[in-house]
Design a protein around this motif. Structure first.
Motif, PDB file in Angstrom:
ATOM      1  N   ASP A 153     -16.074 -16.423  11.101  1.00  0.00           N
ATOM      2  CA  ASP A 153     -14.697 -16.478  10.624  1.00  0.00           C
ATOM      3  C   ASP A 153     -14.616 -16.182   9.130  1.00  0.00           C
ATOM      4  O   ASP A 153     -13.724 -15.458   8.671  1.00  0.00           O
ATOM      5  CB  ASP A 153     -14.095 -17.862  10.895  1.00  0.00           C
ATOM      6  CG  ASP A 153     -13.934 -18.173  12.375  1.00  0.00           C
ATOM      7  OD1 ASP A 153     -13.984 -17.228  13.192  1.00  0.00           O
ATOM      8  OD2 ASP A 153     -13.776 -19.359  12.714  1.00  0.00           O
ATOM      9  N   ALA A 154     -15.541 -16.753   8.354  1.00  0.00           N
ATOM     10  CA  ALA A 154     -15.538 -16.526   6.913  1.00  0.00           C
ATOM     11  C   ALA A 154     -15.805 -15.062   6.596  1.00  0.00           C
ATOM     12  O   ALA A 154     -15.116 -14.457   5.756  1.00  0.00           O
ATOM     13  CB  ALA A 154     -16.579 -17.415   6.242  1.00  0.00           C
ATOM     14  N   LEU A 155     -16.802 -14.480   7.263  1.00  0.00           N
ATOM     15  CA  LEU A 155     -17.099 -13.062   7.035  1.00  0.00           C
ATOM     16  C   LEU A 155     -15.913 -12.196   7.418  1.00  0.00           C
ATOM     17  O   LEU A 155     -15.576 -11.236   6.710  1.00  0.00           O
ATOM     18  CB  LEU A 155     -18.340 -12.657   7.827  1.00  0.00           C
ATOM     19  CG  LEU A 155     -18.734 -11.182   7.761  1.00  0.00           C
ATOM     20  CD1 LEU A 155     -19.009 -10.748   6.323  1.00  0.00           C
ATOM     21  CD2 LEU A 155     -19.946 -10.917   8.648  1.00  0.00           C
ATOM     22  N   LEU A 156     -15.255 -12.529   8.524  1.00  0.00           N
ATOM     23  CA  LEU A 156     -14.072 -11.774   8.942  1.00  0.00           C
ATOM     24  C   LEU A 156     -12.979 -11.846   7.882  1.00  0.00           C
ATOM     25  O   LEU A 156     -12.309 -10.839   7.592  1.00  0.00           O
ATOM     26  CB  LEU A 156     -13.574 -12.311  10.280  1.00  0.00           C
ATOM     27  CG  LEU A 156     -12.309 -11.665  10.847  1.00  0.00           C
ATOM     28  CD1 LEU A 156     -12.515 -10.172  11.067  1.00  0.00           C
ATOM     29  CD2 LEU A 156     -11.904 -12.350  12.154  1.00  0.00           C
ATOM     30  N   ALA A 157     -12.794 -13.002   7.272  1.00  0.00           N
ATOM     31  CA  ALA A 157     -11.798 -13.121   6.197  1.00  0.00           C
ATOM     32  C   ALA A 157     -12.163 -12.220   5.026  1.00  0.00           C
ATOM     33  O   ALA A 157     -11.281 -11.587   4.417  1.00  0.00           O
ATOM     34  CB  ALA A 157     -11.687 -14.576   5.748  1.00  0.00           C
ATOM     35  N   TRP A 158     -13.442 -12.127   4.706  1.00  0.00           N
ATOM     36  CA  TRP A 158     -13.870 -11.275   3.589  1.00  0.00           C
ATOM     37  C   TRP A 158     -13.659  -9.794   3.906  1.00  0.00           C
ATOM     38  O   TRP A 158     -13.225  -9.032   3.055  1.00  0.00           O
ATOM     39  CB  TRP A 158     -15.346 -11.527   3.266  1.00  0.00           C
ATOM     40  CG  TRP A 158     -15.692 -12.947   2.985  1.00  0.00           C
ATOM     41  CD1 TRP A 158     -14.840 -13.949   2.592  1.00  0.00           C
ATOM     42  CD2 TRP A 158     -16.984 -13.551   3.105  1.00  0.00           C
ATOM     43  NE1 TRP A 158     -15.525 -15.131   2.449  1.00  0.00           N
ATOM     44  CE2 TRP A 158     -16.836 -14.920   2.753  1.00  0.00           C
ATOM     45  CE3 TRP A 158     -18.248 -13.077   3.446  1.00  0.00           C
ATOM     46  CZ2 TRP A 158     -17.919 -15.804   2.752  1.00  0.00           C
ATOM     47  CZ3 TRP A 158     -19.332 -13.953   3.448  1.00  0.00           C
ATOM     48  CH2 TRP A 158     -19.159 -15.285   3.115  1.00  0.00           C
ATOM     49  N   THR A 159     -14.007  -9.388   5.122  1.00  0.00           N
ATOM     50  CA  THR A 159     -13.838  -7.975   5.477  1.00  0.00           C
ATOM     51  C   THR A 159     -12.356  -7.613   5.550  1.00  0.00           C
ATOM     52  O   THR A 159     -11.942  -6.548   5.080  1.00  0.00           O
ATOM     53  CB  THR A 159     -14.541  -7.644   6.802  1.00  0.00           C
ATOM     54  OG1 THR A 159     -14.095  -8.528   7.841  1.00  0.00           O
ATOM     55  CG2 THR A 159     -16.043  -7.743   6.662  1.00  0.00           C
ATOM     56  N   LYS A 160     -11.549  -8.515   6.108  1.00  0.00           N
ATOM     57  CA  LYS A 160     -10.108  -8.229   6.188  1.00  0.00           C
ATOM     58  C   LYS A 160      -9.490  -8.122   4.801  1.00  0.00           C
ATOM     59  O   LYS A 160      -8.583  -7.313   4.576  1.00  0.00           O
ATOM     60  CB  LYS A 160      -9.413  -9.323   7.004  1.00  0.00           C
ATOM     61  CG  LYS A 160      -9.711  -9.255   8.494  1.00  0.00           C
ATOM     62  CD  LYS A 160      -9.140 -10.446   9.251  1.00  0.00           C
ATOM     63  CE  LYS A 160      -7.631 -10.465   9.252  1.00  0.00           C
ATOM     64  NZ  LYS A 160      -7.092 -11.575  10.066  1.00  0.00           N
ATOM     65  N   ALA A 161      -9.962  -8.925   3.861  1.00  0.00           N
ATOM     66  CA  ALA A 161      -9.446  -8.859   2.495  1.00  0.00           C
ATOM     67  C   ALA A 161      -9.705  -7.502   1.861  1.00  0.00           C
ATOM     68  O   ALA A 161      -9.031  -7.120   0.901  1.00  0.00           O
ATOM     69  CB  ALA A 161     -10.073  -9.963   1.640  1.00  0.00           C
ATOM     70  N   ASN A 162     -10.677  -6.775   2.402  1.00  0.00           N
ATOM     71  CA  ASN A 162     -11.019  -5.453   1.879  1.00  0.00           C
ATOM     72  C   ASN A 162     -10.609  -4.320   2.815  1.00  0.00           C
ATOM     73  O   ASN A 162     -10.988  -3.168   2.593  1.00  0.00           O
ATOM     74  CB  ASN A 162     -12.522  -5.381   1.626  1.00  0.00           C
ATOM     75  CG  ASN A 162     -12.940  -6.133   0.379  1.00  0.00           C
ATOM     76  OD1 ASN A 162     -12.641  -5.716  -0.740  1.00  0.00           O
ATOM     77  ND2 ASN A 162     -13.604  -7.274   0.550  1.00  0.00           N
ATOM     78  N   GLY A 163      -9.843  -4.650   3.865  1.00  0.00           N
ATOM     79  CA  GLY A 163      -9.425  -3.609   4.800  1.00  0.00           C
ATOM     80  C   GLY A 163     -10.579  -3.014   5.575  1.00  0.00           C
ATOM     81  O   GLY A 163     -10.516  -1.853   5.995  1.00  0.00           O
ATOM     82  N   MET A 164     -11.622  -3.794   5.805  1.00  0.00           N
ATOM     83  CA  MET A 164     -12.823  -3.307   6.493  1.00  0.00           C
ATOM     84  C   MET A 164     -12.884  -3.877   7.906  1.00  0.00           C
ATOM     85  O   MET A 164     -12.369  -4.957   8.188  1.00  0.00           O
ATOM     86  CB  MET A 164     -14.081  -3.717   5.719  1.00  0.00           C
ATOM     87  CG  MET A 164     -14.111  -3.239   4.278  1.00  0.00           C
ATOM     88  SD  MET A 164     -15.467  -3.995   3.338  1.00  0.00           S
ATOM     89  CE  MET A 164     -16.858  -2.997   3.896  1.00  0.00           C
ATOM     90  N   TYR A 165     -13.582  -3.154   8.780  1.00  0.00           N
ATOM     91  CA  TYR A 165     -13.806  -3.622  10.143  1.00  0.00           C
ATOM     92  C   TYR A 165     -15.123  -4.381  10.227  1.00  0.00           C
ATOM     93  O   TYR A 165     -16.125  -3.977   9.629  1.00  0.00           O
ATOM     94  CB  TYR A 165     -13.834  -2.456  11.116  1.00  0.00           C
ATOM     95  CG  TYR A 165     -12.463  -1.873  11.399  1.00  0.00           C
ATOM     96  CD1 TYR A 165     -11.545  -2.575  12.158  1.00  0.00           C
ATOM     97  CD2 TYR A 165     -12.095  -0.625  10.893  1.00  0.00           C
ATOM     98  CE1 TYR A 165     -10.276  -2.063  12.411  1.00  0.00           C
ATOM     99  CE2 TYR A 165     -10.842  -0.098  11.146  1.00  0.00           C
ATOM    100  CZ  TYR A 165      -9.935  -0.821  11.905  1.00  0.00           C
ATOM    101  OH  TYR A 165      -8.689  -0.309  12.151  1.00  0.00           O
TER     102      TYR A 165
END
Length: 580
Positions: A143-155
């Motif tokens: 979940d934390a990694l997903l939040a980081w990737t979403k903050a950068n527009g990454m999949y």
């Protein structure tokens, strides 16, 4: 090093991240919800949630599996402190700063290699047989990694790298214990694997930031007969297809939208018997290591894409030189294939980030590989916690901008760029021989060995940089006393280019620091003019030698090329001194 990293980041091509909409397979393409093609560019986070011995200089410790590494740590410092080490490792290895930097480079995706035991218990430890325990700490880390990737527009692409029991005979990949039933030898391990994917899909069904489910990394297993071929000669792969079919069905019970990715046997390359695949929202991942980067090397997977109308993704590749990276990425992008290279960081130089371990780590490695004495428990604990709390953190990693440049700029723009600002003022300048320009072999430098192609050639693995430090090109680089860097094994026919920026120009004497037992001529070429020759006498130790005539630098940019016309040895520095 940090100033150099910031300067080079400004020179790199930034590629826009894809919008956060669900990805899907649309015939032979990966597209977003608008139907626009998406080319995935990213890295795999190897070494974080699953350790492999070679990434820690521990390939000789048993077979390099994580459970062996953990046992060796516990034997030195006790199980309680070993658990403390692994908690710190998970907390610090990959953080938002790592993901932010990947986005700044221009990457739009992250592949997360998962160890199943962070998410559920091994079958032999379940309190109730056949009932799965879910470990919330592992899901919270996703979940934390997903939040980081979403903050950068990454999949974020979830990759089951270590399945229950282990999926192959390449033991470290899946942390497999050969004394226990493998994935293929245990119906309960397969049931748990299917249940794990159903649980992951249930939790992330509504998350467009999850790009895909890469359901099983690099299966490598002989199903029909033993032979040690890691499934490379299998013609039916029936158990693998059945498992993929069962996983897909479990995912679709709770998640109708996310793309599924399947990998062939033989480390993701043998698809015989696996296709056609019933679920149409599925892509094929192939892996590519240490072979030539020509059309023939991907002809097989291109044929699969054409025959079955399924997208391709180079889901794992790397562990080679910048030349190889540039050529591989250029090849697959030419065919509209995205990629995830491996890994983002490790103890080693041929990745974007390098973990530089504290001095105590070498002593631990020496002990574990029977080359040194046993450290005390206190010494071992201090070393391990320094590694896990400090050395592996993003801000303490060594950034290798040449690797990122080879991946993201050079496949599209092979022109040379400055590696470091090489300014020449009225007082002259001192230029490190290792600060030659960024760019491909033949443009920024030329070296006799520039990549490892042993899978294609059948020859021994080649070392493109004999010193395995600082840069990932063919140029051989070594470290001397006091950590000084120099070009080593500089031999006839090799050369390096330097972009100098001279304030106002002027005439400068050129002094070169060299070391050679045999000597021979070096050449200096300025701005494409006639080369000046420096005869180097053969003698032990470092020498400071000066060109007979000064060079006239133009105001602004100048191109200087240092070449060997018969010289064999080492080069450390070039000094430009105001000519009188």
């Amino acid at each position: 090093m940090k100033k150099l990293a910031l300067a080079l980041l400004a020179c790199m091509t930034t590629l826009p991240a894809s919008a956060q909409t669900f990805l899907r397979a649309d015939g032979p393409r990966i597209v977003d919800e608008s139907g626009d093609p998406v080319l995935l560019r990213g890295m795999g986070l190897g070494g974080w949630m699953l350790q492999e011995g070679y990434m820690l200089q521990l390939g000789q410790l048993g077979s390099g599996q994580q459970y062996r590494i953990r046992a060796a740590i516990a034997e030195l410092i006790g199980e309680e402190k070993a658990a403390e080490f692994y908690q710190a490792w998970l907390d610090n290895h990959t953080r938002k700063a790592d993901i932010d930097m990947m986005a700044r480079w221009g990457m739009n995706s992250v592949r997360l290699p998962l160890h199943y035991n962070l998410l559920t218990l091994p079958i032999e430890k379940e309190p109730v047989a056949g009932k799965d325990t879910w470990l919330e700490d592992g899901f919270k880390r996703i979940d934390a990694l997903l939040a980081w990737t979403k903050a950068n527009g990454m999949y974020l692409i979830l990759d089951l790298h270590a399945a229950p029991g282990g999926q192959g005979n390449d033991l470290p990949i899946a942390d497999r214990d050969p004394d226990k039933p493998s994935l293929w030898q245990s119906e309960e391990n397969r049931r748990k694997t299917i249940a794990l994917w159903r649980e992951l899909a249930r939790r992330y069904a509504d998350e467009p930031g999850i790009g895909a489910y890469d359901v099983l990394n690099e299966p490598n297993w002989d199903f029909t007969a033993p032979g040690g071929d890691h499934g490379c000669k299998e013609t039916s792969n029936a158990p693998l297809k059945q498992l993929y079919t069962d996983i897909a069905a479990a995912i679709r019970q709770v998640d109708k939208r996310h793309m599924i990715i399947i990998e062939g046997n033989c480390w993701g390359n043998n698809y015989q018997g696996l296709l056609p695949f019933a679920d149409k929202n599925t892509a094929l991942s192939f892996h590519k290591y240490w072979n030539t980067n020509d059309e023939a090397s991907i002809a097989g997977v291109l044929k699969l894409r054409e025959t079955y109308a399924m997208p391709l993704w180079l889901g794992e590749s790397g562990e080679n030189s910048n030349v190889w990276f540039r050529d591989a990425i250029g090849l697959v992008e030419k065919h509209d294939i995205g990629w995830a290279f491996w890994p983002l960081k490790k103890i080693g130089f041929n990745n974007p980030l390098e973990i530089a371990p504290n001095p105590g780590w070498a002593k631990l490695v020496a002990y574990w590989t029977a080359k040194g004495p046993r450290p005390t428990a206190d010494e071992a604990y201090a070393t391990l916690m320094q590694l896990a709390r400090h050395d592996i953190r993003h801000e303490n990693n060594v950034f290798h901008p040449d690797v990122v440049d080879a991946m993201l700029r050079q496949p599209h723009d092979p022109s040379p760029r400055s590696f470091a600002p090489l300014g020449v003022g009225p007082e002259g300048a001192e230029i490190g021989a290792t600060d030659y320009d960024l760019g491909p072999d033949g443009v920024a430098y030329h070296d006799s060995d520039n990549a490892n192609y042993h899978v294609s050639t059948g020859k021994a693995r080649a070392l493109w940089n004999n010193g395995r430090t600082w840069r990932n090109d063919g140029v051989d680089i070594a470290r001397g006393d006091g950590e000084s860097l120099y070009v080593s094994d500089f031999v006839p026919g090799e050369w390096m280019r330097y972009t100098l920026v001279a304030e106002g120009g002027g005439r400068f004497a050129v002094e070169i620091e060299v070391k050679s037992d045999t000597g021979g001529p070096l050449t200096i070429t300025l701005n494409g003019g006639a080369p000046a020759t420096l005869a180097v006498p053969g003698r032990p130790g470092w020498q400071k030698l000066r060109l007979a005539a000064p060079l006239s630098l133009l105001d602004g940019n100048n191109m200087l090329r240092l070449g060997s016309a018969g010289f064999a040895g080492n080069v450390r520095l070039l000094r430009l001194l105001p000519a009188r």
